[in-house]
Motif scaffolding. Structure first.
Motif, PDB file in Angstrom:
ATOM      1  N   ILE A 240       2.322  -9.145   0.207  1.00 17.47           N
ATOM      2  CA  ILE A 240       2.525  -7.705   0.015  1.00 17.47           C
ATOM      3  C   ILE A 240       3.699  -7.211   0.850  1.00 17.47           C
ATOM      4  O   ILE A 240       4.534  -6.413   0.388  1.00 17.47           O
ATOM      5  CB  ILE A 240       1.243  -6.940   0.366  1.00 17.47           C
ATOM      6  CG1 ILE A 240       0.151  -7.234  -0.672  1.00 17.47           C
ATOM      7  CG2 ILE A 240       1.495  -5.433   0.449  1.00 17.47           C
ATOM      8  CD1 ILE A 240      -1.208  -6.661  -0.323  1.00 17.47           C
ATOM      9  N   ALA A 241       3.784  -7.684   2.090  1.00 13.99           N
ATOM     10  CA  ALA A 241       4.874  -7.257   2.975  1.00 13.99           C
ATOM     11  C   ALA A 241       6.232  -7.684   2.419  1.00 13.99           C
ATOM     12  O   ALA A 241       7.190  -6.906   2.409  1.00 13.99           O
ATOM     13  CB  ALA A 241       4.664  -7.838   4.368  1.00 13.99           C
ATOM     14  N   ILE A 242       6.322  -8.933   1.924  1.00 17.86           N
ATOM     15  CA  ILE A 242       7.583  -9.423   1.369  1.00 17.86           C
ATOM     16  C   ILE A 242       7.980  -8.621   0.132  1.00 17.86           C
ATOM     17  O   ILE A 242       9.148  -8.221  -0.042  1.00 17.86           O
ATOM     18  CB  ILE A 242       7.470 -10.919   1.035  1.00 17.86           C
ATOM     19  CG1 ILE A 242       7.333 -11.743   2.330  1.00 17.86           C
ATOM     20  CG2 ILE A 242       8.681 -11.391   0.243  1.00 17.86           C
ATOM     21  CD1 ILE A 242       7.022 -13.205   2.096  1.00 17.86           C
ATOM     22  N   CYS A 243       7.008  -8.357  -0.751  1.00 15.12           N
ATOM     23  CA  CYS A 243       7.292  -7.584  -1.959  1.00 15.12           C
ATOM     24  C   CYS A 243       7.721  -6.159  -1.610  1.00 15.12           C
ATOM     25  O   CYS A 243       8.653  -5.603  -2.213  1.00 15.12           O
ATOM     26  CB  CYS A 243       6.059  -7.553  -2.869  1.00 15.12           C
ATOM     27  SG  CYS A 243       5.650  -9.142  -3.622  1.00 15.12           S
ATOM     28  N   LEU A 248      12.074  -1.965  -1.092  1.00 15.57           N
ATOM     29  CA  LEU A 248      12.863  -1.074  -0.232  1.00 15.57           C
ATOM     30  C   LEU A 248      14.329  -1.484  -0.215  1.00 15.57           C
ATOM     31  O   LEU A 248      15.236  -0.625  -0.220  1.00 15.57           O
ATOM     32  CB  LEU A 248      12.297  -1.078   1.187  1.00 15.57           C
ATOM     33  CG  LEU A 248      10.922  -0.428   1.379  1.00 15.57           C
ATOM     34  CD1 LEU A 248      10.478  -0.537   2.837  1.00 15.57           C
ATOM     35  CD2 LEU A 248      10.950   1.026   0.941  1.00 15.57           C
ATOM     36  N   TYR A 249      14.584  -2.781  -0.217  1.00 15.97           N
ATOM     37  CA  TYR A 249      15.961  -3.270  -0.187  1.00 15.97           C
ATOM     38  C   TYR A 249      16.700  -2.896  -1.473  1.00 15.97           C
ATOM     39  O   TYR A 249      17.851  -2.435  -1.434  1.00 15.97           O
ATOM     40  CB  TYR A 249      15.968  -4.791  -0.009  1.00 15.97           C
ATOM     41  CG  TYR A 249      17.358  -5.395  -0.059  1.00 15.97           C
ATOM     42  CD1 TYR A 249      18.215  -5.282   1.028  1.00 15.97           C
ATOM     43  CD2 TYR A 249      17.796  -6.056  -1.212  1.00 15.97           C
ATOM     44  CE1 TYR A 249      19.491  -5.836   0.979  1.00 15.97           C
ATOM     45  CE2 TYR A 249      19.062  -6.600  -1.264  1.00 15.97           C
ATOM     46  CZ  TYR A 249      19.905  -6.493  -0.169  1.00 15.97           C
ATOM     47  OH  TYR A 249      21.173  -7.017  -0.216  1.00 15.97           O
ATOM     48  N   ILE A 250      16.022  -3.067  -2.611  1.00 13.34           N
ATOM     49  CA  ILE A 250      16.644  -2.713  -3.889  1.00 13.34           C
ATOM     50  C   ILE A 250      16.920  -1.221  -3.960  1.00 13.34           C
ATOM     51  O   ILE A 250      18.006  -0.775  -4.387  1.00 13.34           O
ATOM     52  CB  ILE A 250      15.756  -3.167  -5.058  1.00 13.34           C
ATOM     53  CG1 ILE A 250      15.643  -4.694  -5.099  1.00 13.34           C
ATOM     54  CG2 ILE A 250      16.295  -2.654  -6.387  1.00 13.34           C
ATOM     55  CD1 ILE A 250      14.655  -5.214  -6.117  1.00 13.34           C
ATOM     56  N   LYS A 254      20.551   0.732  -4.177  1.00  9.25           N
ATOM     57  CA  LYS A 254      20.829   1.608  -5.316  1.00  9.25           C
ATOM     58  C   LYS A 254      21.136   3.037  -4.888  1.00  9.25           C
ATOM     59  O   LYS A 254      22.014   3.702  -5.466  1.00  9.25           O
ATOM     60  CB  LYS A 254      19.629   1.589  -6.259  1.00  9.25           C
ATOM     61  CG  LYS A 254      19.845   2.409  -7.532  1.00  9.25           C
ATOM     62  CD  LYS A 254      18.678   2.242  -8.482  1.00  9.25           C
ATOM     63  CE  LYS A 254      18.947   3.000  -9.785  1.00  9.25           C
ATOM     64  NZ  LYS A 254      17.845   2.818 -10.764  1.00  9.25           N
ATOM     65  N   LEU A 255      20.447   3.548  -3.856  1.00  9.25           N
ATOM     66  CA  LEU A 255      20.569   4.966  -3.498  1.00  9.25           C
ATOM     67  C   LEU A 255      21.559   5.237  -2.375  1.00  9.25           C
ATOM     68  O   LEU A 255      22.129   6.340  -2.307  1.00  9.25           O
ATOM     69  CB  LEU A 255      19.186   5.503  -3.103  1.00  9.25           C
ATOM     70  CG  LEU A 255      18.107   5.446  -4.190  1.00  9.25           C
ATOM     71  CD1 LEU A 255      16.773   5.937  -3.637  1.00  9.25           C
ATOM     72  CD2 LEU A 255      18.510   6.269  -5.413  1.00  9.25           C
ATOM     73  N   PHE A 256      21.766   4.277  -1.494  1.00 12.68           N
ATOM     74  CA  PHE A 256      22.552   4.570  -0.291  1.00 12.68           C
ATOM     75  C   PHE A 256      23.808   3.708  -0.147  1.00 12.68           C
ATOM     76  O   PHE A 256      24.474   3.754   0.880  1.00 12.68           O
ATOM     77  CB  PHE A 256      21.676   4.383   0.951  1.00 12.68           C
ATOM     78  CG  PHE A 256      20.483   5.288   0.982  1.00 12.68           C
ATOM     79  CD1 PHE A 256      20.614   6.631   1.304  1.00 12.68           C
ATOM     80  CD2 PHE A 256      19.223   4.805   0.634  1.00 12.68           C
ATOM     81  CE1 PHE A 256      19.509   7.471   1.317  1.00 12.68           C
ATOM     82  CE2 PHE A 256      18.125   5.637   0.655  1.00 12.68           C
ATOM     83  CZ  PHE A 256      18.263   6.980   0.992  1.00 12.68           C
ATOM     84  N   LEU A 268      12.899  -4.979 -12.241  1.00 12.70           N
ATOM     85  CA  LEU A 268      12.484  -5.860 -11.147  1.00 12.70           C
ATOM     86  C   LEU A 268      11.554  -5.134 -10.187  1.00 12.70           C
ATOM     87  O   LEU A 268      10.571  -5.714  -9.700  1.00 12.70           O
ATOM     88  CB  LEU A 268      13.718  -6.377 -10.405  1.00 12.70           C
ATOM     89  CG  LEU A 268      13.460  -7.356  -9.247  1.00 12.70           C
ATOM     90  CD1 LEU A 268      12.745  -8.595  -9.750  1.00 12.70           C
ATOM     91  CD2 LEU A 268      14.770  -7.735  -8.557  1.00 12.70           C
ATOM     92  N   ILE A 269      11.855  -3.869  -9.925  1.00 16.82           N
ATOM     93  CA  ILE A 269      10.990  -3.076  -9.042  1.00 16.82           C
ATOM     94  C   ILE A 269       9.594  -2.950  -9.646  1.00 16.82           C
ATOM     95  O   ILE A 269       8.573  -3.062  -8.946  1.00 16.82           O
ATOM     96  CB  ILE A 269      11.598  -1.679  -8.795  1.00 16.82           C
ATOM     97  CG1 ILE A 269      12.859  -1.808  -7.927  1.00 16.82           C
ATOM     98  CG2 ILE A 269      10.589  -0.756  -8.110  1.00 16.82           C
ATOM     99  CD1 ILE A 269      13.581  -0.499  -7.700  1.00 16.82           C
ATOM    100  N   LEU A 270       9.523  -2.724 -10.952  1.00 19.62           N
ATOM    101  CA  LEU A 270       8.214  -2.623 -11.612  1.00 19.62           C
ATOM    102  C   LEU A 270       7.440  -3.937 -11.531  1.00 19.62           C
ATOM    103  O   LEU A 270       6.220  -3.946 -11.308  1.00 19.62           O
ATOM    104  CB  LEU A 270       8.409  -2.204 -13.073  1.00 19.62           C
ATOM    105  CG  LEU A 270       8.879  -0.766 -13.317  1.00 19.62           C
ATOM    106  CD1 LEU A 270       9.132  -0.531 -14.797  1.00 19.62           C
ATOM    107  CD2 LEU A 270       7.847   0.226 -12.793  1.00 19.62           C
TER     108      LEU A 270
END
Length: 320
Positions: A240-243, A248-250, A254-256, A268-270
Motif C-alpha cells: 500500500i505504501a509503495i502504491c 503521489l509521484y505521478i 503532472k501538477l507541479f 495508471l493512477i486508477l
C-alpha cells in the motif's frame, strides 16, 4: 550396569499391514543388539483391510479408529492414548510403519535424548532421501516456502523420540492435530535434531504423492496462522505504501512540473488505486480473521482421543 530403557513405538497404519509385519520383524532384530524393552502401538487409521495375524514376540497394541482421520491426527490420538493409558515407559518413539523410518535408527534417537537428559524431543533430520526427483523438488520448495512464511526452518518429519516428562506438554497442543512436527516447533517445546538417512519403503508405493505433499505443507504452514497473519499484514502495508507513493509521484509530475506526462498516466493512477483497495481489503480480512481466532479460547484437552477409538486389540487377538 545400564538400565533397560522402556520404549513405546507409535506408528499409524492404513491398510499397509504387510509393511507393518516387516517393521515388527526389524524391531525384534533390533532387540538382539540393544538393551531396550519395546511395546508397539499401531494406530489403525480406519483401514479397509482387516488386520492379519501378526507373527511377532513383541507386545503389540492396535488402536482401531472409527474412521480414517489422516496420518497426523492418528499420531495425535496415539500420543494421547499412551499419555492417558500407559504408565511404565521412558520414551515414546513416533515413526512410520512403511520402512522410511528405520528401526535401527531408534537407538540413535534415544542416545541423543539421553545426552540431553530427557529435556528435549529429538527429531530425525534427513541427510539422504530415497524419493523421486519430482518429490525432492517439491519438498525443496516446501521447505523454503515454510521458512519464508513462518520464519522457521523444518528439515524433519514425524520420526522422533519424546521423553515421558515432555509428553504431557505435547498432547495438550492443539496444533499437533494438524501437523505433529510443525506443532512442536510452534509450541516452543525444547527439541533437537540428529542426522539420519531416510530408509526405503518395505512394500508397495508411498501414499505421499505430490498432491499429498502440498496438503501436508499447507497443514504445517496453517499451524503458524498468528505469525503468518502478521507477515501478510506487513507485506500488504508495504505494498500500500509503495502504491500510494507512486500515485503521489505521478500527481506531482503532472501538477507541479513541466515534464511531459503520457496520456495513460490517469489510467495508471486508477490501476494503482485499485491495487491499493485490494491490498487494503486483504489486510482487513486477515486482521478480522486473526482477531476472531484469538477471541475464542478453548481449554487444552488431552482426552479427545476417546471419541475416535472404536476398539483396542493386542497382538494376535481377533482384529475388529
Amino acid at each position: 550396569m545400564n538400565r533397560i530403557l522402556k520404549i513405546c513405538c507409535l506408528t499409524p497404519v492404513f491398510n499397509d499391514w504387510e509393511s507393518f509385519q516387516i517393521l515388527l520383524n526389524r524391531l525384534e532384530f533390533l532387540l538382539k543388539d540393544h538393551d531396550l524393552e519395546l511395546r508397539v502401538f499401531a494406530i489403525n487409521d480406519g483401514s479397509t483391510e482387516q488386520q492379519p495375524f501378526l507373527e511377532t514376540k513383541l507386545e503389540v497394541i492396535t488402536v482401531h479408529l472409527k474412521l480414517n482421520i489422516g496420518h497426523q491426527r492418528a499420531i495425535a490420538v496415539g500420543l494421547q492414548y499412551i499419555y492417558n493409558e500407559v504408565t511404565d515407559y521412558d520414551y515414546v518413539v513416533v515413526m512410520d510403519s512403511d520402512g522410511e523410518d528405520r528401526p535401527e535408527d531408534i537407538p540413535a534417537l534415544i542416545a541423543s535424548a539421553e545426552r540431553e537428559h530427557s529435556k528435549k524431543i529429538v527429531f530425525a533430520q534427513r541427510k539422504k532421501r530415497q524419493e523421486s526427483v519430482w518429490f525432492k523438488t517439491g519438498y525443496f520448495f516446501y521447505k523454503n516456502l515454510f521458512h519464508f512464511l513462518t520464519g522457521q526452518r523444518i528439515s524433519f518429519g514425524n520420526f522422533s523420540s519424546i521423553p515421558k516428562n515432555l509428553l504431557g506438554k505435547v498432547v495438550h497442543q492443539h496444533n499437533i492435530w494438524n501437523h505433529y512436527s510443525g506443532g512442536i516447533i510452534q509450541s516452543r517445546i525444547p527439541y533437537t535434531q540428529v542426522e539420519l538417512d531416510r530408509g526405503k519403503r518395505y512394500k508397495g508405493v508411498s501414499k505421499m504423492n505430490f498432491n499429498g505433499l502440498i496438503l501436508h505443507g499447507l497443514s504445517s504452514i496453517a499451524v503458524y496462522f498468528d505469525f503468518l497473519s502478521l507477515r501478510i499484514l506487513r507485506v500488504s502495508l508495504y505494498g500500500i505504501a509503495i502504491c500510494f507513493i507512486s500515485v503521489l509521484y505521478i500527481l506531482y509530475q503532472k501538477l507541479f512540473t513541466d515534464n511531459a506526462i503520457p496520456g495513460w498516466a490517469s489510467s495508471l493512477i486508477l490501476i494503482i488505486s485499485g491495487i491499493i483497495l485490494q491490498l487494503f481489503s486483504v489486510t482487513l480480512i486477515v486482521l478480522l480473521l486473526q482477531l476472531s481466532s484469538r477471541k475464542n479460547i478453548s481449554e487444552p484437552k488431552a482426552d479427545i482421543y476417546r471419541s475416535f477409538i472404536d476398539s483396542i486389540t493386542k497382538a494376535n487377538d481377533e482384529a475388529n
